[in-house]
Design a protein around this motif. Structure first.
Motif, mmCIF file in Angstrom:
data_model
loop_
_atom_site.group_PDB
_atom_site.id
_atom_site.type_symbol
_atom_site.label_atom_id
_atom_site.label_comp_id
_atom_site.label_asym_id
_atom_site.label_seq_id
_atom_site.Cartn_x
_atom_site.Cartn_y
_atom_site.Cartn_z
ATOM 1 N N THR A 45 -20.621 -14.613 -10.559
ATOM 2 C CA THR A 45 -21.458 -15.248 -9.543
ATOM 3 C C THR A 45 -22.862 -14.690 -9.704
ATOM 4 N N SER A 46 -23.853 -15.447 -9.254
ATOM 5 C CA SER A 46 -25.232 -14.964 -9.316
ATOM 6 C C SER A 46 -25.977 -15.379 -8.065
ATOM 7 N N ASP A 47 -26.995 -14.614 -7.749
ATOM 8 C CA ASP A 47 -27.774 -14.881 -6.538
ATOM 9 C C ASP A 47 -29.238 -14.628 -6.849
ATOM 10 N N GLY A 48 -30.089 -15.596 -6.487
ATOM 11 C CA GLY A 48 -31.526 -15.455 -6.693
ATOM 12 C C GLY A 48 -32.292 -16.190 -5.613
ATOM 13 N N SER A 49 -33.604 -16.032 -5.614
ATOM 14 C CA SER A 49 -34.435 -16.649 -4.579
ATOM 15 C C SER A 49 -34.487 -18.166 -4.717
ATOM 16 N N PHE B 180 -32.571 -13.800 -11.283
ATOM 17 C CA PHE B 180 -31.372 -13.683 -10.464
ATOM 18 C C PHE B 180 -30.504 -12.551 -10.978
ATOM 19 N N THR C 204 -28.203 -20.212 -6.415
ATOM 20 C CA THR C 204 -27.033 -19.399 -6.703
ATOM 21 C C THR C 204 -26.112 -20.173 -7.643
ATOM 22 N N THR C 205 -25.268 -19.439 -8.354
ATOM 23 C CA THR C 205 -24.333 -20.080 -9.274
ATOM 24 C C THR C 205 -22.959 -19.444 -9.178
ATOM 25 N N GLN C 206 -21.961 -20.216 -9.560
ATOM 26 C CA GLN C 206 -20.616 -19.735 -9.798
ATOM 27 C C GLN C 206 -20.222 -20.251 -11.170
ATOM 28 N N TYR D 259 -24.110 -24.999 -9.776
ATOM 29 C CA TYR D 259 -25.444 -24.489 -9.463
ATOM 30 C C TYR D 259 -25.901 -25.054 -8.126
ATOM 31 N N TYR D 260 -26.321 -24.154 -7.218
ATOM 32 C CA TYR D 260 -26.796 -24.533 -5.893
ATOM 33 C C TYR D 260 -28.298 -24.225 -5.832
ATOM 34 N N SER E 202 -32.273 -23.964 -4.643
ATOM 35 C CA SER E 202 -32.967 -23.645 -3.398
ATOM 36 C C SER E 202 -34.462 -23.745 -3.640
#
Length: 311
Positions: free
Chosen positions: A182-186, A166, A189-191, A212-213, A215
């Motif tokens: 913030t982070s974004d990955g496949s 990510f 995602t996190t804050q 942590y969200y 996916s």
């Protein structure tokens, strides 16, 4: 053959006949009980059908099956199987995206809050945290970290059997105070936010908060078992050990970021610090010089007064 020989055979035959009779009575009782149960179900169903006919409404599942020609017993079995399958489906739905936790149909969220105290000065704790590329050396969940620019890093991590990459973007960074990202990955995602608090000259408290969200199937499975939270907690303690036991001095990133934009670079911050230190040193040197000049002037005045009195 004598009568004495025939007696055991007759007793054996009598015992077998008695066993058969008892077995028949048992099976009959079981059948009567089953028939009574089915009869009661059918009676209840008849009452419900009568109520639907008189008052209007929707036919129950068993009623619709009976109207289609199924036997009462088969209709009951089919509805029980359908109910069991529905229960399993509801559990799966709750586990992977539906029901419970957050908005209906919304993503599952793992909230993680950790607090640790480290026996080092505030600046040391902060500076070592900003050395992200060193995390793979002590955090077992971090495989590698690469720095893209002052506000962006790419992380490759692993939690159990799941590996994910990510991109993290720092939204706010105030030296010796806090870092928000913030982070974004496949796979999720996190804050997150980490803050640093001085408790004593050689004692710093670090507060870490992460949402942590997840996916994907495996990520959501891990979310159920709070695998991410356990991994984060362990690696946070590994940082505590690393920063406390490592004597190596590091130069942390001293820049400042606000709203995702770098407002002061590391070089600018270091120049300001060095300029402030130089100013303090210069002030210390000039003050004695002024005192010495004043002392010389006072001495000259004293000599002039002495000379005048002598004349």
């Amino acid at each position: 053959m004598t009568k004495t020989d025939d007696a055991p055979k007759q007793d054996e035959k009598s015992a077998i006949d008695h066993l058969r009779e008892e077995m028949a009575n048992y099976m009959g009782a079981r059948l009567d009980r089953a028939a009574e149960t089915v009869g009661q179900k059918v009676t209840d169903l008849t009452g419900r059908l009568t109520d639907v006919t008189e008052n209007g409404g929707e036919l129950p599942g068993i009623g619709s099956r009976l109207l289609q020609g199924e036997s009462p017993v088969r209709a009951l079995v089919s509805e029980k199987a359908k109910s069991a399958a529905s229960g399993v489906a509801d559990k799966v739905k709750d586990a992977f995206g539906g029901g419970g936790g957050g908005k209906p149909g919304g993503p599952k969220v793992t909230n993680m809050i950790e607090v640790l105290d480290v026996g080092v000065p505030l600046r040391v704790a902060y500076d070592k945290w900003t050395q992200y590329e060193d995390f793979s050396g002590f955090a077992k969940g971090v495989q590698s970290v690469s720095t893209e620019d002052d506000a962006t890093t790419t992380w490759k991590t692993k939690v159990g059997p799941s590996t994910r990459s990510f991109e993290a973007t720092i939204q706010e960074q105030i030296p010796d105070d806090r870092i928000v990202w913030t982070s974004d990955g496949s796979k999720g995602t996190t804050q997150g936010a980490v803050s640093f608090h001085e408790l004593a000259p050689n004692l710093t408290r670090i507060v870490l908060v992460v949402e942590y969200y997840p996916s994907g199937f495996f990520e959501k499975t891990g979310n159920l078992w709070r695998a991410q939270g356990r991994r984060l907690r362990l690696d946070f303690k590994n940082f505590q050990r690393h920063v406390t036991l490592t004597d190596e001095e590091v130069e942390g990133w001293r820049g400042e970021i606000r709203d995702g934009e770098v407002v002061r670079t590391h070089e600018e911050a270091m120049e300001e610090e060095e300029g402030g230190e130089d100013g303090e040193e210069t002030g210390d040197e000039t003050e004695p010089a002024a005192d010495e000049t004043g002392a010389d002037e006072d001495a000259e005045e004293v000599e002039e007064e002495d000379g005048s009195e002598g004349r």
